[in-house]
Motif scaffolding. Structure first.
Motif, PDB file in Angstrom:
ATOM      1  N   PRO A   1       0.797  -1.231   0.000  1.00  0.00           N
ATOM      2  CA  PRO A   1       0.000   0.000   0.000  1.00  0.00           C
ATOM      3  C   PRO A   1       0.825   1.274   0.000  1.00  0.00           C
ATOM      4  O   PRO A   1       0.307   2.335  -0.318  1.00  0.00           O
ATOM      5  CB  PRO A   1      -0.797  -0.124   1.302  1.00  0.00           C
ATOM      6  CG  PRO A   1       0.102  -0.930   2.201  1.00  0.00           C
ATOM      7  CD  PRO A   1       0.796  -1.906   1.305  1.00  0.00           C
ATOM      8  N   TRP A   2       2.118   1.236   0.338  1.00  0.00           N
ATOM      9  CA  TRP A   2       2.885   2.454   0.526  1.00  0.00           C
ATOM     10  C   TRP A   2       3.042   3.211  -0.786  1.00  0.00           C
ATOM     11  O   TRP A   2       3.479   2.669  -1.803  1.00  0.00           O
ATOM     12  CB  TRP A   2       4.252   2.125   1.127  1.00  0.00           C
ATOM     13  CG  TRP A   2       4.096   1.665   2.537  1.00  0.00           C
ATOM     14  CD1 TRP A   2       4.063   2.442   3.667  1.00  0.00           C
ATOM     15  CD2 TRP A   2       3.883   0.317   2.972  1.00  0.00           C
ATOM     16  NE1 TRP A   2       3.853   1.659   4.774  1.00  0.00           N
ATOM     17  CE2 TRP A   2       3.742   0.348   4.383  1.00  0.00           C
ATOM     18  CE3 TRP A   2       3.796  -0.915   2.311  1.00  0.00           C
ATOM     19  CZ2 TRP A   2       3.514  -0.799   5.125  1.00  0.00           C
ATOM     20  CZ3 TRP A   2       3.583  -2.053   3.060  1.00  0.00           C
ATOM     21  CH2 TRP A   2       3.444  -1.988   4.460  1.00  0.00           C
ATOM     22  N   GLY A   3       2.658   4.481  -0.733  1.00  0.00           N
ATOM     23  CA  GLY A   3       2.735   5.321  -1.917  1.00  0.00           C
ATOM     24  C   GLY A   3       1.533   5.229  -2.824  1.00  0.00           C
ATOM     25  O   GLY A   3       1.519   5.853  -3.887  1.00  0.00           O
ATOM     26  N   ASN A   4       0.526   4.469  -2.428  1.00  0.00           N
ATOM     27  CA  ASN A   4      -0.661   4.287  -3.273  1.00  0.00           C
ATOM     28  C   ASN A   4      -1.870   5.032  -2.715  1.00  0.00           C
ATOM     29  O   ASN A   4      -2.953   4.471  -2.567  1.00  0.00           O
ATOM     30  CB  ASN A   4      -0.965   2.796  -3.425  1.00  0.00           C
ATOM     31  CG  ASN A   4       0.072   2.089  -4.279  1.00  0.00           C
ATOM     32  OD1 ASN A   4       0.329   2.484  -5.399  1.00  0.00           O
ATOM     33  ND2 ASN A   4       0.695   1.054  -3.727  1.00  0.00           N
ATOM     34  N   CYS A   5      -1.693   6.295  -2.377  1.00  0.00           N
ATOM     35  CA  CYS A   5      -2.806   7.124  -1.915  1.00  0.00           C
ATOM     36  C   CYS A   5      -3.673   7.531  -3.108  1.00  0.00           C
ATOM     37  O   CYS A   5      -3.150   7.890  -4.168  1.00  0.00           O
ATOM     38  CB  CYS A   5      -2.292   8.371  -1.214  1.00  0.00           C
ATOM     39  SG  CYS A   5      -1.287   8.046   0.253  1.00  0.00           S
ATOM     40  N   THR A   6      -4.987   7.481  -2.942  1.00  0.00           N
ATOM     41  CA  THR A   6      -5.900   7.896  -4.001  1.00  0.00           C
ATOM     42  C   THR A   6      -6.207   9.389  -3.885  1.00  0.00           C
ATOM     43  O   THR A   6      -6.000  10.011  -2.836  1.00  0.00           O
ATOM     44  CB  THR A   6      -7.197   7.078  -3.942  1.00  0.00           C
ATOM     45  OG1 THR A   6      -7.711   7.104  -2.613  1.00  0.00           O
ATOM     46  CG2 THR A   6      -6.934   5.631  -4.327  1.00  0.00           C
ATOM     47  N   ALA A   7      -6.729   9.959  -4.940  1.00  0.00           N
ATOM     48  CA  ALA A   7      -7.017  11.398  -4.980  1.00  0.00           C
ATOM     49  C   ALA A   7      -8.212  11.734  -4.090  1.00  0.00           C
ATOM     50  O   ALA A   7      -9.142  10.942  -3.926  1.00  0.00           O
ATOM     51  CB  ALA A   7      -7.302  11.835  -6.414  1.00  0.00           C
ATOM     52  N   ASN A   8      -8.178  12.933  -3.519  1.00  0.00           N
ATOM     53  CA  ASN A   8      -9.364  13.493  -2.893  1.00  0.00           C
ATOM     54  C   ASN A   8     -10.240  14.116  -3.980  1.00  0.00           C
ATOM     55  O   ASN A   8      -9.786  14.313  -5.115  1.00  0.00           O
ATOM     56  CB  ASN A   8      -8.968  14.546  -1.852  1.00  0.00           C
ATOM     57  CG  ASN A   8      -8.002  13.989  -0.819  1.00  0.00           C
ATOM     58  OD1 ASN A   8      -8.154  12.855  -0.362  1.00  0.00           O
ATOM     59  ND2 ASN A   8      -6.997  14.774  -0.453  1.00  0.00           N
ATOM     60  N   HIS A   9     -11.494  14.435  -3.627  1.00  0.00           N
ATOM     61  CA  HIS A   9     -12.408  14.935  -4.664  1.00  0.00           C
ATOM     62  C   HIS A   9     -13.254  16.096  -4.147  1.00  0.00           C
ATOM     63  O   HIS A   9     -13.644  16.133  -2.972  1.00  0.00           O
ATOM     64  CB  HIS A   9     -13.320  13.806  -5.157  1.00  0.00           C
ATOM     65  CG  HIS A   9     -12.594  12.767  -5.941  1.00  0.00           C
ATOM     66  ND1 HIS A   9     -11.962  11.692  -5.349  1.00  0.00           N
ATOM     67  CD2 HIS A   9     -12.363  12.654  -7.284  1.00  0.00           C
ATOM     68  CE1 HIS A   9     -11.383  10.954  -6.283  1.00  0.00           C
ATOM     69  NE2 HIS A   9     -11.616  11.507  -7.452  1.00  0.00           N
ATOM     70  N   LEU A  10     -13.511  17.022  -5.059  1.00  0.00           N
ATOM     71  CA  LEU A  10     -14.357  18.180  -4.799  1.00  0.00           C
ATOM     72  C   LEU A  10     -15.634  18.026  -5.614  1.00  0.00           C
ATOM     73  O   LEU A  10     -15.593  17.760  -6.817  1.00  0.00           O
ATOM     74  CB  LEU A  10     -13.623  19.457  -5.202  1.00  0.00           C
ATOM     75  CG  LEU A  10     -14.203  20.781  -4.708  1.00  0.00           C
ATOM     76  CD1 LEU A  10     -14.007  20.923  -3.204  1.00  0.00           C
ATOM     77  CD2 LEU A  10     -13.529  21.951  -5.440  1.00  0.00           C
ATOM     78  N   TYR A  11     -16.779  18.194  -4.954  1.00  0.00           N
ATOM     79  CA  TYR A  11     -18.089  18.118  -5.615  1.00  0.00           C
ATOM     80  C   TYR A  11     -18.704  19.520  -5.590  1.00  0.00           C
ATOM     81  O   TYR A  11     -19.108  20.015  -4.535  1.00  0.00           O
ATOM     82  CB  TYR A  11     -19.011  17.151  -4.886  1.00  0.00           C
ATOM     83  CG  TYR A  11     -18.583  15.704  -4.911  1.00  0.00           C
ATOM     84  CD1 TYR A  11     -19.167  14.795  -5.785  1.00  0.00           C
ATOM     85  CD2 TYR A  11     -17.607  15.229  -4.027  1.00  0.00           C
ATOM     86  CE1 TYR A  11     -18.797  13.457  -5.795  1.00  0.00           C
ATOM     87  CE2 TYR A  11     -17.224  13.897  -4.035  1.00  0.00           C
ATOM     88  CZ  TYR A  11     -17.819  13.020  -4.919  1.00  0.00           C
ATOM     89  OH  TYR A  11     -17.444  11.700  -4.921  1.00  0.00           O
ATOM     90  N   ARG A  12     -18.796  20.134  -6.763  1.00  0.00           N
ATOM     91  CA  ARG A  12     -19.373  21.466  -6.834  1.00  0.00           C
ATOM     92  C   ARG A  12     -20.814  21.381  -7.328  1.00  0.00           C
ATOM     93  O   ARG A  12     -21.213  20.389  -7.952  1.00  0.00           O
ATOM     94  CB  ARG A  12     -18.521  22.349  -7.743  1.00  0.00           C
ATOM     95  CG  ARG A  12     -17.297  22.906  -7.006  1.00  0.00           C
ATOM     96  CD  ARG A  12     -16.462  23.786  -7.838  1.00  0.00           C
ATOM     97  NE  ARG A  12     -15.812  24.829  -7.041  1.00  0.00           N
ATOM     98  CZ  ARG A  12     -14.713  25.468  -7.400  1.00  0.00           C
ATOM     99  NH1 ARG A  12     -14.126  25.163  -8.550  1.00  0.00           N
ATOM    100  NH2 ARG A  12     -14.195  26.404  -6.634  1.00  0.00           N
TER     101      ARG A  12
END
Length: 529
Positions: free
Chosen positions: A186-197
């Motif tokens: 898992p190290w280094g495999n962070c997923t993106a955060n998201h913005l909902y407008r």
């Protein structure tokens, strides 16, 4: 090594003793655990995918003024507990059938998404997140599809919401953790955060905030008091590569842009797990408490210019303030602590905000304490803090995750909820021992943003200082409180309050009496509830 003369040591000790005497210790509140008596039987369970999460959402869905408690369940069903507490008396939290009994829930945040006056719930999950519409009487239904909300299929661990200028629908931010398809590495495999407008009466497709560094807490904050909240992100360095804490500039109609060192933002790497904000030095700007593993931070602006807005450059004052909370304060386990949920609140009603921190080992990590008590850090008049968790009766060493401070029985004293991983959740009643006065304030705005998210509430203390608090929706660790804004007043039997409404000018100073619940709306006198 050069020896220090004894006379110098004597002077130093005398100075330290005098300083301690001047820093008057605050009154220690008395909490009594009422978990069993209250009927609060619940646990956040699970292993790998539920080593993080375990949030609590506290809000009134019954309309009686007493907040209910929604507890994340992990592999167990999430559960809503109705509040049948006796006003001023024993706590009673009764499980109710609500439509929220779903699995894989990591946490939730209450909000009125559609502006109909009924509180909804944003539910974070390991899997597809959901927006649950409130139907009244503590019943909910899934409105994700109707509102165009794509909950994706990620490991969601953080949430925040705001109303951008000119919008009649909220903007949501969801923070995510590890790509769980990469469990073997898992190290280094962070997923993106998201913005909902907003997109009409719903949401546009999620906009990725990249890079993502395994967020465990996010918060929209008007940190510079310019009227446009930005998005602060706290990231877990256990799993990212090359990451750091982040803040995104969120301007209406513009794409999000991350603050950089050129803007004054300074590189900070912690095991970020929770964010709490409060103006504790009475300068009108919020400080930030960032929980971590043995490295908790208390950040204040490095400089507040006399004219013009500040830049986002912070200095850490955790050590000088006595809030590092880096190891257990009871028992003989001297290994470093692991901190999760954090919240500022005045638990002894002396007019000074205190800090509540939920602690717990991640998952039998041998280098970190296993018997890790929760913190209750009480603020002194000089701005330093003293640990009182053991003396107050809340030093639980269960594997804590989420939590909340809220007045569950409407007596003006904040009670405590803690969600534990693979162990029984807990609730404590604040017995209200002491002479401190208080007020609780609910904001009511017409239009979409019913709870005035983004407003600043200002309350005067007897000595003339002004408590300033932004009404936010987010932060903590996968859970938060929506409802009454509680302020301690110390010896004052009355106070004045002013509200700086979102996207509008400040209202007038208005007098209210202590020890009561008040509803404040734009353009009218405060109404006692």
């Amino acid at each position: 090594m050069e020896m220090i003369p004894l006379r110098v040591v004597s002077v130093l000790l005398t100075t330290l003793t005098a300083s301690t005497a001047l820093a008057q210790d605050p009154a220690i509140p008395a909490f009594v655990e009422e978990t069993e008596a209250a009927g609060f039987s619940h646990s956040f369970t699970g292993e790998w995918e539920f080593m993080v999460g375990g949030g609590a959402a506290v809000f009134d869905c019954s309309g009686d003024g007493l907040p209910e408690v929604f507890a994340a369940g992990g592999t167990a069903p999430a559960r809503l507990f109705g509040n049948d507490s006796e006003p001023g008396g024993t706590l009673r939290l009764t499980p109710v059938d609500s439509g929220l009994e779903m699995d894989s829930v990591s946490g939730a945040y209450p909000m009125d998404v559609d502006g109909d006056g009924i509180i909804d719930l944003a539910v974070m999950r390991v899997g597809s997140d959901r927006l649950m519409r409130g139907l009244g009487d503590c019943r909910f239904e899934d409105a994700s599809a109707e509102w165009g909300f794509d909950g994706l299929d990620l490991w969601s661990t953080a949430f925040a919401a705001t109303w951008e200028k000119g919008a009649d629908w909220p903007t949501l931010a969801v923070g995510t953790y590890i790509d769980r398809t990469e469990e073997a590495f898992p190290w280094g495999n962070c997923t993106a955060n998201h913005l909902y407008r907003p997109d009409g009466k719903g949401f546009a497709a999620p906009l990725a905030l990249e890079p993502g560094f395994c967020a465990l807490s996010i918060l929209f904050t008007d940190w510079d008091r310019q009227g446009t909240p930005d998005l602060r992100v706290s990231n877990d360095r256990e799993y990212y590569k090359g990451g750091q804490e982040q803040m995104w500039r969120i301007e209406p109609g513009q794409p999000p842009v991350a603050f950089t060192e050129a803007d004054g933002w300074q590189r900070l790497r912690i095991w970020g797990m929770g964010i709490a904000q409060e103006d504790i030095n009475f300068d009108g700007f919020p400080e930030f408490y960032l929980t971590s593993m043995a490295d908790n931070k208390l950040q204040t602006l490095a400089e507040v210019p006399a004219d013009g807005p500040p830049v986002p450059r912070y200095r850490d004052i955790a050590l000088k303030s006595g809030v590092t909370a880096h190891r257990p304060y009871i028992g003989d386990d001297l290994r470093p602590s692991t901190a999760w949920h954090a919240q500022f609140a005045d638990v002894n009603n002396d007019g000074l905000s205190d800090i509540f921190v939920v602690k717990g080992n991640v998952w039998a990590m041998p280098d970190f304490a296993m018997a890790d008590p929760n913190n209750l850090l009480l603020q002194r008049p000089d701005g330093t803090f003293m640990e009182a968790g053991d003396k107050a009766g809340v030093a639980s060493t269960r594997q804590g995750r989420g939590g909340a401070l809220a007045d569950l029985n409407a007596d003006g004293w904040l009670d405590m909820v803690v969600i534990n991983r693979n162990e029984q959740a807990q609730v404590w009643r604040n017995m209200g021992e002491g002479s401190g006065h208080w007020v609780q304030i609910a904001l009511s705005m017409p239009g979409a943003n019913r709870h005035a998210i983004g407003a600043w509430v200002e309350v005067k203390l007897a000595d003339g200082r002004v408590q300033s608090r932004e009404v936010t929706l987010g932060g903590g660790h996968v859970g938060g409180v929506l409802g009454w804004q509680h302020f301690g007043l110390g010896e004052a039997e009355a106070t004045e309050v002013r509200v700086r409404w979102p996207n509008a000018d400040a209202g007038p100073w208005q007098k209210i009496t202590a020890d009561g619940f008040w509803v404040i709306a734009p353009g009218v006198d405060p109404q006692r509830w």
